[in-house]
Enzyme design. Structure first.
Site, PDB file in Angstrom:
ATOM      1  N   ARG A  21       6.059 -14.051  91.228  1.00  0.00           N
ATOM      2  CA  ARG A  21       5.514 -13.015  90.340  1.00  0.00           C
ATOM      3  C   ARG A  21       4.039 -13.224  90.026  1.00  0.00           C
ATOM      4  O   ARG A  21       3.266 -12.272  89.980  1.00  0.00           O
ATOM      5  CB  ARG A  21       6.315 -12.976  89.037  1.00  0.00           C
ATOM      6  CG  ARG A  21       7.738 -12.492  89.267  1.00  0.00           C
ATOM      7  CD  ARG A  21       8.368 -12.157  87.953  1.00  0.00           C
ATOM      8  NE  ARG A  21       9.793 -11.905  88.099  1.00  0.00           N
ATOM      9  CZ  ARG A  21      10.616 -11.738  87.079  1.00  0.00           C
ATOM     10  NH1 ARG A  21      10.157 -11.791  85.845  1.00  0.00           N
ATOM     11  NH2 ARG A  21      11.893 -11.505  87.274  1.00  0.00           N
ATOM     12  N   ASP A  80       8.432  -4.190  71.144  1.00  0.00           N
ATOM     13  CA  ASP A  80       8.516  -5.140  72.256  1.00  0.00           C
ATOM     14  C   ASP A  80       7.164  -5.845  72.381  1.00  0.00           C
ATOM     15  O   ASP A  80       6.138  -5.318  71.921  1.00  0.00           O
ATOM     16  CB  ASP A  80       8.875  -4.422  73.566  1.00  0.00           C
ATOM     17  CG  ASP A  80       9.490  -5.370  74.588  1.00  0.00           C
ATOM     18  OD1 ASP A  80      10.725  -5.400  74.712  1.00  0.00           O
ATOM     19  OD2 ASP A  80       8.721  -6.105  75.257  1.00  0.00           O
TER      20      ASP A  80
END
Ligand SMILES: C[S@@+](CC[C@H](N)C(=O)[O-])C[C@H]1O[C@@H](n2cnc3c(N)ncnc32)[C@H](O)[C@@H]1O
Length: 291
Positions: free
Chosen positions: A38, A147
């Site tokens: 990633r 979030d």
């Protein structure tokens, strides 16, 4: 293999320690390949020579923007509509009727989806609210969804989902709470009346929270599971303090709260807790505001 694919043990340790400090998320050794894959994309996008340079950047004062990218890349955002149906049923049958009655008689109701990812969780809740209270938007009834990751919040606000993600939604909810289907479109958007009920906000649970609560219901599911025990033990009491007396906390099915009773939380079925006694707080006494 290029420099962007190879991460040494020391570089991985640097990234893991930074990630824990920034977000609470713990990366076990087994995640090394995932981190390399990633973040390798970030190394390439930034045209860096490898992870040594990447580590220097994210740990430097100039690395603030890249630290956000790192959080974005390494958090797990998996979610879906109607996840943990049992809890949603409990909310609709045991919790919501009382809250609707209170809102209808002029009272205040606040719900919080903490770690809401791309929005499926707060929208699933809102469908239930509107089922029982079509006029919720005109009452003092608010749903907050937060979030740490700005990208998932952008997706949540856009409220457009692949049609394949909608299979789990009751046809009646699909018809009522989504915009009409566009022939041939692969996505569908949540209707304006649902979107208008939810306020999305960027919030790192590790940092100070810009509201006082109390909330009548907090849903914080599949977020703490990525935190180490010490972080969890620091954050459960903070969440508990945000609950109104009689308020409900829903957590993920693989999550546990150590010493829940000492926080005033009585287990009320799998992953469900009710706040017994919250010293100094009347139910929904204060607004939860978030810009
Ligand atoms: C696996 S998803 C869970 C989504 C939803 N609650 C559910 O159960 O379907 C976990 C979410 O927690 C968020 N998260 C991770 N660390 C966080 C933190 N420190 N503060 C706030 N949110 C965080 C991630 O960005 C991610 O969107």
């Amino acid at each position: 293999m290029t420099g962007a694919d190879k991460i040494s043990r020391t570089e991985f340790a640097t990234i893991a320690s930074l990630m824990r400090e920034l977000s609470g998320v713990t990366l076990a050794d087994g995640k090394r390949a995932m981190v390399a894959a990633r973040l390798g994309r970030r190394v390439r996008a930034l045209r860096l020579g490898g992870f040594a340079e990447y580590c220097s950047l994210v740990t430097s004062p100039e690395g603030a923007a890249e630290r956000d990218e790192l959080i974005k890349a390494l958090t797990t955002n998996t979610t879906r509509f109607n996840r943990e149906q049992r809890q949603l049923d409990h909310f609709a049958s045991e919790v919501l009727p009382g809250l609707v009655a209170r809102a209808r008689s002029g009272g205040r109701v606040r719900l919080w989806s903490a770690g809401c990812s791309t929005g499926e969780e707060p929208y699933s809740l809102t469908f239930r609210v509107l089922d029982q209270c079509r006029d919720a938007a005109s009452l003092d009834f608010k749903i907050l969804a937060t979030d740490i990751d700005q990208q998932v919040l952008d997706h949540a606000r856009a409220a457009t989902y692949a049609r394949s993600a909608l299979d789990v939604i009751d046809p009646d909810h699909l018809a009522r709470y989504f915009e009409p289907e566009t022939p041939g479109a692969m996505t569908r958007k949540v209707a304006q009346q649902v979107r208008a009920m939810v306020s999305f906000g960027l919030l790192n649970l590790l940092q100070p929270w810009p509201f006082k609560g109390p909330f009548d219901m907090i849903m914080c599911r599949n977020v703490f599971i990525y935190f180490d025990r010490e972080t969890q033990d620091r954050l459960w009491p903070r969440l508990a303090r945000m609950l109104a007396e009689g308020g409900i906390l829903y957590i993920g099915h693989s999550e546990t709260i150590s010493e829940a009773e000492s926080l005033g939380l009585r287990a009320n079925g799998h992953g469900m807790f009710r706040m017994q006694n919250q010293p100094g707080l009347a139910p929904a006494a204060q607004a939860a505001t978030m810009t």
